[in-house]
Scaffold this motif. Structure first.
Motif, short mmCIF file in Angstrom:
data_model
loop_
_atom_site.label_atom_id
_atom_site.label_comp_id
_atom_site.label_asym_id
_atom_site.label_seq_id
_atom_site.Cartn_x
_atom_site.Cartn_y
_atom_site.Cartn_z
N PRO A 194 0.80 -1.23 0.00
CA PRO A 194 0.00 0.00 0.00
C PRO A 194 0.83 1.28 0.00
O PRO A 194 0.33 2.34 -0.35
N SER A 195 2.07 1.18 0.37
CA SER A 195 2.92 2.39 0.36
C SER A 195 3.29 2.79 -1.06
O SER A 195 3.83 3.87 -1.29
N ASP A 196 2.98 1.91 -2.03
CA ASP A 196 3.31 2.18 -3.42
C ASP A 196 2.23 3.06 -4.05
O ASP A 196 1.38 2.59 -4.80
N ARG A 197 2.26 4.36 -3.73
CA ARG A 197 1.37 5.37 -4.31
C ARG A 197 -0.11 5.00 -4.11
O ARG A 197 -0.93 5.26 -4.96
N ARG A 198 -0.43 4.43 -2.99
CA ARG A 198 -1.81 4.04 -2.71
C ARG A 198 -2.13 4.41 -1.27
O ARG A 198 -1.40 4.03 -0.34
N LEU A 199 -3.18 5.15 -1.06
CA LEU A 199 -3.56 5.62 0.27
C LEU A 199 -4.10 4.45 1.10
O LEU A 199 -5.02 3.76 0.69
N ASP A 200 -3.52 4.26 2.29
CA ASP A 200 -3.92 3.16 3.16
C ASP A 200 -5.08 3.62 4.05
O ASP A 200 -4.90 4.44 4.96
N LEU A 201 -6.26 3.07 3.79
CA LEU A 201 -7.46 3.44 4.54
C LEU A 201 -8.03 2.23 5.29
O LEU A 201 -9.21 2.22 5.65
N ARG A 202 -7.19 1.25 5.57
CA ARG A 202 -7.70 0.02 6.19
C ARG A 202 -8.16 0.23 7.63
O ARG A 202 -8.90 -0.60 8.16
N ASP A 203 -7.76 1.33 8.24
CA ASP A 203 -8.19 1.59 9.62
C ASP A 203 -9.56 2.29 9.68
O ASP A 203 -10.13 2.44 10.76
N LYS A 204 -10.08 2.70 8.55
CA LYS A 204 -11.36 3.42 8.54
C LYS A 204 -12.52 2.44 8.75
O LYS A 204 -12.46 1.28 8.39
#
Length: 716
Positions: free
Chosen positions: A260-270
């Motif tokens: 996910p650090s590859d130009r992708r916003l990590d929203l798994r905590d939402k």
């Protein structure tokens, strides 16, 4: 008179009034000198200086005459341009199951009637060249003769096979194909009597001989309920199984997700969740809601990132582009993508990481978007809610996501109110659902309830689609994009609607050749709760233009949006996948695609969408007729939904099926058609049948092949 409904203020004139012939010459000269440019009525009058009231009235009469003579071309948006008289035209042929057809001339709203004898070898959907010189006896209806088939649209069809000695015949399921297909004995390919088959249309050289073809595929027994539905859908252009190479390619797609650090916003905590029908398997949208304080909210609309897995040069993409949409038949879903993608890898199932494309909006509680971000992301849905479960939470049930769902619902209510204020038209047509037993036999008809939880998701998807479209229009101003457009209603259709509703005591105001969407809402609200409400709503729907996909944005009339697109369903709609790709491409600075090719794909997707809608509607109708067949001889209460010179259409309230009482079977009186009130009126009894009237009917016949139900009026 055609132009009387156009309201336009004109000032007094200082010049002497002009005669009709002078105005006619001036109008034709003006339009001819402006080539392919088109103008509204008011623009032409202003440019030619028809300010005097008499001049303006004569001008309207002249325009009506020129339109009748096909010397001017009516374009989209009630605009007019010059049409060079040639005696011929090119257009698309639509054939009625009764054998006659209509040709819609390209680039105009003009269509011509073609009698069965004048169709030649043309088939439904063909692009044809016609002679436009023919006129009906009353001089009102424009008639034509097909001179040439320019492009044969139908390369194959679906029907029932029957052997005749050394050859076979296929009777098409699509009633718009009015010819049986001849199959030589060498090309029967194992088909047996009573089987549904796919047959090619290879030759059709003479209207006095049958089209010739080959059996391409055997679908199954014609008396099998599931085969009937599939064959019906395939006859209307819906694809069946996926080719092997597409399935193989789908199975070989890696299940490993990128870092996910590859130009992708990590929203798994939402606190993300989905709301879908209870039988859904493909979850392509999820939402989350956060309070930011001070009355502000962060809204996340997260959409399956199909574009990460499906590449433009792949077999999967080629098949998805051809299908253009998933098709929701009465007994199954025919997906746009293989199920390993649509129901698994791309589906936003709970408690698993999924790649998404997110539209994150900062919004106040009145529904105003203050800021937004559109970005690739990764989420982990916390819950999969059905519409019923979400509605129970809205109504007070306890749930870990209760606060989120209720906050989202409060915002959705505000968004609906704001949309209605902007002029969005609120059609609320009942959606008929069919309950089937395991062998496909219908056991119940019911109306699908549209609850507030449905509206919640609708409003969030509308908001995301509008935000993405507005972003594209401002950020990629010079680059082509895919918009979802909806033109204002055609003048003649809206004029007919205004005339129709007057018969029920309602009024629809028309100004400058069109109608404000708020006026349509006023009409629909005024009819609510009255017997004629369903027929007025259906009439208003028929008066609307068809929504479509296009590179050229003209806004969305029905929603009241200046900019709109489809971003939220790439699992089941190809245009949404196109939008995702364009957003990524422009963000990466890639060369824009060719706008003409993009527009061609948009047209294809619009056509396939309409084919899918017809297939879905007809599959339900098939089961409605089958259901009615089990009630032959039974009497029911119903509502008159339409009246013609040849009979009365009635929808049976409890069964949710529509049938027809033919005027030949109304033997209690001699009935005459009253065009002013759209009624059949008995000469002796004065009994009146008008749309909206409650009537009791008996089911006397139900034909699965034609999907028609015959009724008698029960004795009152």
């Amino acid at each position: 008179m055609l132009w009387n409904a156009i309201h336009c203020e004109v000032g007094s004139a200082v010049n002497k009034s002009k005669n009709t012939e002078t105005i006619r010459r001036e109008v034709l000269s003006f339009l001819k000198n402006h080539g392919k440019q088109s103008f509204r009525i008011k623009e032409i009058a202003r440019k030619l200086g028809y300010a005097d009231n008499r001049d303006y009235r004569r001008f309207l009469e002249v325009m009506e005459g020129l339109d009748d003579e096909a010397l001017v071309a009516r374009q989209k948006g009630n605009r007019f341009s010059y049409r060079r008289p040639s005696g011929t035209a090119v257009g698309l042929l639509s054939v009625n199951p009764k054998g006659f057809g209509f040709v819609e001339v390209e680039g105009t709203t003009q269509d011509y009637f073609v009698s069965p004898a004048n169709l030649g070898t043309a088939l439904d959907g063909d692009k044809v060249k016609i002679s436009t010189a023919a006129r009906s006896r009353d001089g009102r209806r424009r008639e034509a003769v097909v001179l040439e088939v320019i492009d044969r649209s139908r390369k194959q069809t679906v029907g029932t096979f029957k052997r005749h000695g050394k050859f076979g015949v296929v009777s098409p399921d699509d009633l718009r194909i009015t010819h049986d297909i001849y199959v030589d004995g060498d090309h029967i390919n194992g088909a047996r009597d009573g089987q549904k088959v796919v047959v090619s249309i290879d030759r059709f050289d003479s209207p006095h001989a049958a089209p010739e073809g080959r059996v391409l595929q055997i679908i199954g027994p014609a008396d099998d309920a599931r085969v009937q539905v599939l064959a019906l859908a395939m006859s209307l252009g819906v694809s069946g199984d996926f080719p092997d190479e597409v399935e193989d390619e789908a199975q070989n797609i890696s299940q490993t997700l990128p870092d996910p650090s590859d130009r992708r916003l990590d929203l798994r905590d939402k606190r993300t969740f989905t709301i879908d029908p209870d039988d859904a398997k493909d979850f392509d949208d999820a939402i989350h809601v956060e309070s930011l304080g001070s009355g502000m909210l962060k809204i996340g609309v997260h959409i399956a990132d199909v574009s990460f897995f499906v590449h433009p040069d792949s077999a999967i993409d080629g098949e998805a582009r051809e299908r253009a949409t998933s098709v929701y038949l009465v007994d199954r879903v025919i997906p746009m993508l293989p199920e390993s993608l649509s129901n698994d890898l791309c589906s936003l199932r709970p408690d698993v990481d999924r790649l998404t494309f997110s539209c994150l909006m900062t919004i106040d509680r009145a529904g105003n978007v203050h800021d937004y971000t559109i970005t690739p992301s990764i989420i982990r849905s916390k819950a999969r809610l059905t519409y019923e479960e979400a509605q129970a939470i809205i109504d007070g049930d306890d749930h870990p996501l209760a606060t989120d769902v209720r906050t989202a619902n409060e915002l959705a209510i505000r968004l609906t109110e704001e949309r209605m204020t902007r002029g969005s038209i609120d059609f609320d047509v009942p959606e008929v659902k069919v309950r089937l037993d395991p062998d496909g036999t219908p056991t119940e008809m019911f109306v699908k309830e549209r609850s507030q939880s449905n509206r919640l998701i609708e409003e969030f998807m509308l908001l995301a689609n509008r935000t993405v479209a507005e972003h594209a229009a401002s950020a990629f101003d010079q680059s082509p994009f895919v918009f979802r457009i909806h033109d204002s209603p055609d003048f003649e259709r809206i004029r007919n609607l205004a005339h129709y509703v007057r018969a029920f005591g309602h009024r629809l105001e028309i100004k400058n050749g069109t109608v404000d969407s708020r006026e349509l809402n006023k009409l629909l609200r005024g009819a609510e709760g009255r017997p004629e409400a369903p027929v007025i709503e259906q009439a208003a729907l028929r008066a609307m233009a068809k929504a479509a996909y296009s590179v050229e944005n003209i806004g969305h009339y029905g929603l009241g949006f200046d900019f709109y697109t489809h971003f939220t369903s790439p699992i089941r709609r190809y245009p949404d996948l196109m939008v995702h790709r364009l957003l990524k491409a422009y963000e990466a600075g890639e060369v824009p695609p060719d706008p003409e090719q993009l527009e061609a794909t948009c047209r294809h997707c619009s056509e396939k969408e309409r084919s899918a809608e017809v297939a879905e509607r007809e599959s339900i109708k098939l089961k409605q007729v089958e259901y009615a067949r089990d009630h032959l001889g039974d009497s029911f209460d119903g509502v008159v939904t339409g009246v013609t010179r040849f009979g009365v259409f009635v929808e049976i309230t409890s069964l949710l099926v529509e049938g027809m009482v033919h005027v030949r079977d109304m033997d209690d009186d001699y009935y005459e058609y009253d065009e002013a009130t759209f009624s059949l009126i008995g000469v002796e009894t004065g009994r009146r049948y008008q749309p909206g009237r409650v009537a009791r009917v008996t089911i006397v016949a139900a034909n699965l092949e034609s999907r028609e139900i015959d009724l008698f009026f029960a004795e009152e």
